[in-house]
Design a protein around this motif. Sequence first.
Motif, PDB file in Angstrom:
ATOM      1  N   ILE A 100      14.990  -5.294  23.299  1.00 25.16           N
ATOM      2  CA  ILE A 100      14.620  -4.017  22.713  1.00 25.16           C
ATOM      3  C   ILE A 100      15.500  -2.900  23.302  1.00 25.16           C
ATOM      4  O   ILE A 100      15.781  -2.860  24.512  1.00 25.16           O
ATOM      5  CB  ILE A 100      13.131  -3.719  22.944  1.00 25.16           C
ATOM      6  N   ILE A 101      15.967  -2.055  22.427  1.00 27.58           N
ATOM      7  CA  ILE A 101      16.892  -0.990  22.871  1.00 27.58           C
ATOM      8  C   ILE A 101      16.135   0.111  23.594  1.00 27.58           C
ATOM      9  O   ILE A 101      16.543   0.584  24.654  1.00 27.58           O
ATOM     10  CB  ILE A 101      17.643  -0.416  21.658  1.00 27.58           C
ATOM     11  N   SER A 102      15.020   0.553  23.042  1.00 22.80           N
ATOM     12  CA  SER A 102      14.267   1.657  23.653  1.00 22.80           C
ATOM     13  C   SER A 102      12.784   1.405  23.440  1.00 22.80           C
ATOM     14  O   SER A 102      12.321   1.225  22.307  1.00 22.80           O
ATOM     15  CB  SER A 102      14.654   2.995  23.028  1.00 22.80           C
ATOM     16  N   GLU A 103      12.016   1.360  24.547  1.00 22.16           N
ATOM     17  CA  GLU A 103      10.569   1.206  24.470  1.00 22.16           C
ATOM     18  C   GLU A 103       9.848   2.545  24.481  1.00 22.16           C
ATOM     19  O   GLU A 103       8.642   2.613  24.220  1.00 22.16           O
ATOM     20  CB  GLU A 103      10.077   0.343  25.638  1.00 22.16           C
ATOM     21  N   VAL A 104      10.584   3.583  24.786  1.00 23.44           N
ATOM     22  CA  VAL A 104       9.990   4.927  24.850  1.00 23.44           C
ATOM     23  C   VAL A 104       9.975   5.508  23.445  1.00 23.44           C
ATOM     24  O   VAL A 104      11.030   5.579  22.782  1.00 23.44           O
ATOM     25  CB  VAL A 104      10.785   5.842  25.799  1.00 23.44           C
ATOM     26  N   PRO A 105       8.820   5.886  22.938  1.00 19.05           N
ATOM     27  CA  PRO A 105       8.760   6.447  21.592  1.00 19.05           C
ATOM     28  C   PRO A 105       9.594   7.737  21.493  1.00 19.05           C
ATOM     29  O   PRO A 105       9.696   8.517  22.443  1.00 19.05           O
ATOM     30  CB  PRO A 105       7.277   6.729  21.378  1.00 19.05           C
ATOM     31  N   GLY A 106      10.173   7.953  20.298  1.00 15.27           N
ATOM     32  CA  GLY A 106      10.940   9.176  20.073  1.00 15.27           C
ATOM     33  C   GLY A 106      12.436   8.945  20.175  1.00 15.27           C
ATOM     34  O   GLY A 106      12.930   7.824  20.277  1.00 15.27           O
ATOM     35  N   PHE A 107      13.167  10.074  20.163  1.00 24.41           N
ATOM     36  CA  PHE A 107      14.623  10.026  20.190  1.00 24.41           C
ATOM     37  C   PHE A 107      15.132   9.876  21.615  1.00 24.41           C
ATOM     38  O   PHE A 107      14.491  10.320  22.573  1.00 24.41           O
ATOM     39  CB  PHE A 107      15.211  11.300  19.578  1.00 24.41           C
ATOM     40  N   GLY A 108      16.294   9.266  21.738  1.00 21.95           N
ATOM     41  CA  GLY A 108      16.944   9.113  23.023  1.00 21.95           C
ATOM     42  C   GLY A 108      18.379   8.650  22.834  1.00 21.95           C
ATOM     43  O   GLY A 108      18.856   8.488  21.705  1.00 21.95           O
ATOM     44  N   GLU A 109      19.072   8.432  23.939  1.00 20.09           N
ATOM     45  CA  GLU A 109      20.454   7.949  23.886  1.00 20.09           C
ATOM     46  C   GLU A 109      20.597   6.796  24.864  1.00 20.09           C
ATOM     47  O   GLU A 109      20.120   6.878  26.011  1.00 20.09           O
ATOM     48  CB  GLU A 109      21.453   9.063  24.209  1.00 20.09           C
ATOM     49  N   HIS A 110      21.242   5.717  24.397  1.00 17.58           N
ATOM     50  CA  HIS A 110      21.410   4.520  25.208  1.00 17.58           C
ATOM     51  C   HIS A 110      22.812   3.955  25.013  1.00 17.58           C
ATOM     52  O   HIS A 110      23.480   4.237  24.017  1.00 17.58           O
ATOM     53  CB  HIS A 110      20.360   3.465  24.811  1.00 17.58           C
ATOM     54  N   ASN A 111      23.224   3.148  25.971  1.00 16.01           N
ATOM     55  CA  ASN A 111      24.528   2.512  25.935  1.00 16.01           C
ATOM     56  C   ASN A 111      24.378   1.016  25.697  1.00 16.01           C
ATOM     57  O   ASN A 111      23.611   0.343  26.386  1.00 16.01           O
ATOM     58  CB  ASN A 111      25.281   2.725  27.257  1.00 16.01           C
ATOM     59  N   PHE A 112      25.080   0.493  24.731  1.00 20.95           N
ATOM     60  CA  PHE A 112      25.201  -0.953  24.536  1.00 20.95           C
ATOM     61  C   PHE A 112      26.380  -1.183  23.593  1.00 20.95           C
ATOM     62  O   PHE A 112      26.816  -0.259  22.857  1.00 20.95           O
ATOM     63  CB  PHE A 112      23.905  -1.578  23.984  1.00 20.95           C
ATOM     64  N   ASN A 113      26.876  -2.418  23.628  1.00 16.38           N
ATOM     65  CA  ASN A 113      28.037  -2.794  22.812  1.00 16.38           C
ATOM     66  C   ASN A 113      29.238  -1.854  23.043  1.00 16.38           C
ATOM     67  O   ASN A 113      30.004  -1.528  22.130  1.00 16.38           O
ATOM     68  CB  ASN A 113      27.705  -2.803  21.317  1.00 16.38           C
ATOM     69  N   ASP A 114      29.353  -1.344  24.286  1.00 14.05           N
ATOM     70  CA  ASP A 114      30.483  -0.483  24.684  1.00 14.05           C
ATOM     71  C   ASP A 114      30.493   0.874  23.981  1.00 14.05           C
ATOM     72  O   ASP A 114      31.541   1.538  23.920  1.00 14.05           O
ATOM     73  CB  ASP A 114      31.825  -1.188  24.419  1.00 14.05           C
ATOM     74  N   ARG A 147      28.075   4.656  23.034  1.00 15.45           N
ATOM     75  CA  ARG A 147      26.906   5.499  23.253  1.00 15.45           C
ATOM     76  C   ARG A 147      26.191   5.639  21.912  1.00 15.45           C
ATOM     77  O   ARG A 147      26.814   5.956  20.888  1.00 15.45           O
ATOM     78  CB  ARG A 147      27.320   6.885  23.763  1.00 15.45           C
ATOM     79  N   TRP A 148      24.835   5.424  21.919  1.00 11.35           N
ATOM     80  CA  TRP A 148      24.080   5.399  20.678  1.00 11.35           C
ATOM     81  C   TRP A 148      22.948   6.421  20.727  1.00 11.35           C
ATOM     82  O   TRP A 148      22.331   6.639  21.766  1.00 11.35           O
ATOM     83  CB  TRP A 148      23.476   4.006  20.431  1.00 11.35           C
ATOM     84  N   ARG A 149      22.693   7.009  19.563  1.00 10.39           N
ATOM     85  CA  ARG A 149      21.529   7.875  19.392  1.00 10.39           C
ATOM     86  C   ARG A 149      20.411   6.975  18.843  1.00 10.39           C
ATOM     87  O   ARG A 149      20.575   6.334  17.779  1.00 10.39           O
ATOM     88  CB  ARG A 149      21.828   8.989  18.394  1.00 10.39           C
ATOM     89  N   THR A 150      19.284   6.918  19.529  1.00 11.34           N
ATOM     90  CA  THR A 150      18.226   5.954  19.182  1.00 11.34           C
ATOM     91  C   THR A 150      16.935   6.665  18.814  1.00 11.34           C
ATOM     92  O   THR A 150      16.682   7.802  19.236  1.00 11.34           O
ATOM     93  CB  THR A 150      17.965   5.008  20.356  1.00 11.34           C
ATOM     94  N   LEU A 151      16.111   5.924  17.998  1.00 14.33           N
ATOM     95  CA  LEU A 151      14.770   6.385  17.660  1.00 14.33           C
ATOM     96  C   LEU A 151      13.832   5.178  17.699  1.00 14.33           C
ATOM     97  O   LEU A 151      14.052   4.184  17.006  1.00 14.33           O
ATOM     98  CB  LEU A 151      14.736   7.009  16.262  1.00 14.33           C
ATOM     99  N   SER A 152      12.822   5.289  18.525  1.00  9.52           N
ATOM    100  CA  SER A 152      11.797   4.236  18.616  1.00  9.52           C
ATOM    101  C   SER A 152      10.541   4.734  17.905  1.00  9.52           C
ATOM    102  O   SER A 152       9.944   5.746  18.303  1.00  9.52           O
ATOM    103  CB  SER A 152      11.492   3.922  20.092  1.00  9.52           C
ATOM    104  N   TYR A 153      10.177   3.983  16.840  1.00 11.90           N
ATOM    105  CA  TYR A 153       9.079   4.457  15.986  1.00 11.90           C
ATOM    106  C   TYR A 153       7.994   3.363  15.916  1.00 11.90           C
ATOM    107  O   TYR A 153       8.289   2.195  15.660  1.00 11.90           O
ATOM    108  CB  TYR A 153       9.593   4.757  14.585  1.00 11.90           C
ATOM    109  N   LEU A 154       6.719   3.691  16.146  1.00 13.05           N
ATOM    110  CA  LEU A 154       5.583   2.762  16.114  1.00 13.05           C
ATOM    111  C   LEU A 154       4.721   3.083  14.900  1.00 13.05           C
ATOM    112  O   LEU A 154       4.210   4.200  14.766  1.00 13.05           O
ATOM    113  CB  LEU A 154       4.752   2.879  17.389  1.00 13.05           C
ATOM    114  N   ASN A 155       4.637   2.102  14.016  1.00 10.65           N
ATOM    115  CA  ASN A 155       3.801   2.276  12.818  1.00 10.65           C
ATOM    116  C   ASN A 155       2.329   2.118  13.220  1.00 10.65           C
ATOM    117  O   ASN A 155       1.904   1.046  13.664  1.00 10.65           O
ATOM    118  CB  ASN A 155       4.171   1.224  11.773  1.00 10.65           C
ATOM    119  N   PRO A 156       1.532   3.142  13.076  1.00 11.22           N
ATOM    120  CA  PRO A 156       0.143   3.060  13.547  1.00 11.22           C
ATOM    121  C   PRO A 156      -0.714   2.118  12.697  1.00 11.22           C
ATOM    122  O   PRO A 156      -1.731   1.613  13.169  1.00 11.22           O
ATOM    123  CB  PRO A 156      -0.350   4.507  13.440  1.00 11.22           C
ATOM    124  N   ASN A 157      -0.311   1.890  11.466  1.00 11.75           N
ATOM    125  CA  ASN A 157      -1.109   1.033  10.595  1.00 11.75           C
ATOM    126  C   ASN A 157      -0.876  -0.446  10.879  1.00 11.75           C
ATOM    127  O   ASN A 157      -1.818  -1.232  11.011  1.00 11.75           O
ATOM    128  CB  ASN A 157      -0.803   1.336   9.129  1.00 11.75           C
TER     129      ASN A 157
END
Length: 461
Positions: free
Chosen positions: A91-105, A107-117
């Motif tokens: 998993i790239i980001s477990e923290v809900p919301g927007f963030g930035e992470h490094n992988f595959n060499d 820098r990526w802008r990420t969004l972790s979204y949890l469907n409540p349903n």
Amino acid sequence: MTSLRRFLIISVLSALMLVNFIAALHGYRSSMLEAENLFDQKLSEMAAQFAAMPLPNVESPPSADDEQMVFQIFSGEGKLLWRSVHAPAQIISEVPGFGEHNFNDYRWRTLSYLNPNSGRRVVVAERVDQRYRLAESVILESVVPVVLVLPVAGILIWLIIGHGLSSLGVLAGILRRKSPDDFGAIRVDGAPVELLPVIQSVNSMLSRLSASFERERRFSADAAHELRTPISAIKMHLHNVRDELPNGSDSLRSLTKDVDRLAHLVEQMLLLHRTTPDHYPAKFEKISLRSLARDAIAERYADCAAKQQTIELAGDAVTVDGDGFALGILLQNLVNNASKYTQQGGRIELRTEVKTSEVWLTVADNGPGISAEAKSRVFERFYRLGGDRHSSGASGCGLGLSIVEHIAELHGAKIVMKSGLQSRGLAVSIVFPASLRSDKALTPNAKAKKALGTSREGEQA
């Protein structure tokens, strides 16, 4: 800054570029923030779509993506259900919301979204460098035209400022065309308000100059009368007292010499003023330089004979367009100087000739000559080589060559000073331009000179 137009153009363009740069910088930053919000909104929409869409019954990841945007879909228990080809298995980001992470060499802008349903977690990521590249390409497309328009703006500013400064050019043309004796007021039609003080100042200066020259002319006329009359009276009284004083009185001789020198000084000062090109009312006509030279020799013959000097006239018979009275004064001054400073029994030569279409009038002698340093100063008023104690003992006031320079300038001629006869003494040449020469058909070349026998004609006194 030597050019007002250049100064205004550079100043206006600099101010324009500075304002455009600040506006572009502000627009760039605002546009980048807006683009970031749009891209983030796009990620949110993609995450919502992935969370709501039914999952395909597959056992392997999909085989196609654009390498710039990846996604992961996890079950509520954290099991990876689906991912894009280039997304990592963890998993790239477990923290809900927007963030930035490094992988595959990258820098990526990420969004972790949890469907409540459904309890499904969706992680979408987009490469930061691609975001910036896309945003900058859009922004630069709007900024580049602003930069490219600067040369056009510069040309327009050049034309506008040139039109605004055209009144200065008109004023300069009026002043340039004014004759030296024209002190009338100037007018510039349609002159801008900013130029009116300049025109008024120039007219005021011309008025003062006119009054000043008028006072100078009146002074010269008054001086001619007021100085000549008492000097003539003193000479008459000296003549009368000769019979009353012993023969050979040293005091009488000294007084007579000083009075003659004073009379010469007064005449030279008046001639210096009258021959000034700005004042002298020249009357140009065809003048034979040989005839003028003969008259000058006859005028100074007694002085040359008293010193047992030989004086000759040589060269071609040439004529020029000039003022006879002024050229006569020029020749008399040159011959007088040559005779005055040449030793007893010396030699003086007057020559008229044509060189490369120019007419040369030369007075040369074999006297002591002058140094190269003195040649640069002899045309200064009241300058005499050695001062009043010249080695020749001859008196003078140092105005003769200044008068010669004025008359040469009046005719557009130049003065050349070289070594004199037998590489000794001094040769002063007045070089008249070809435009003043009025006998072009009479000028022989070297072959014709030989055939006609005019290589040298001498007159000896």
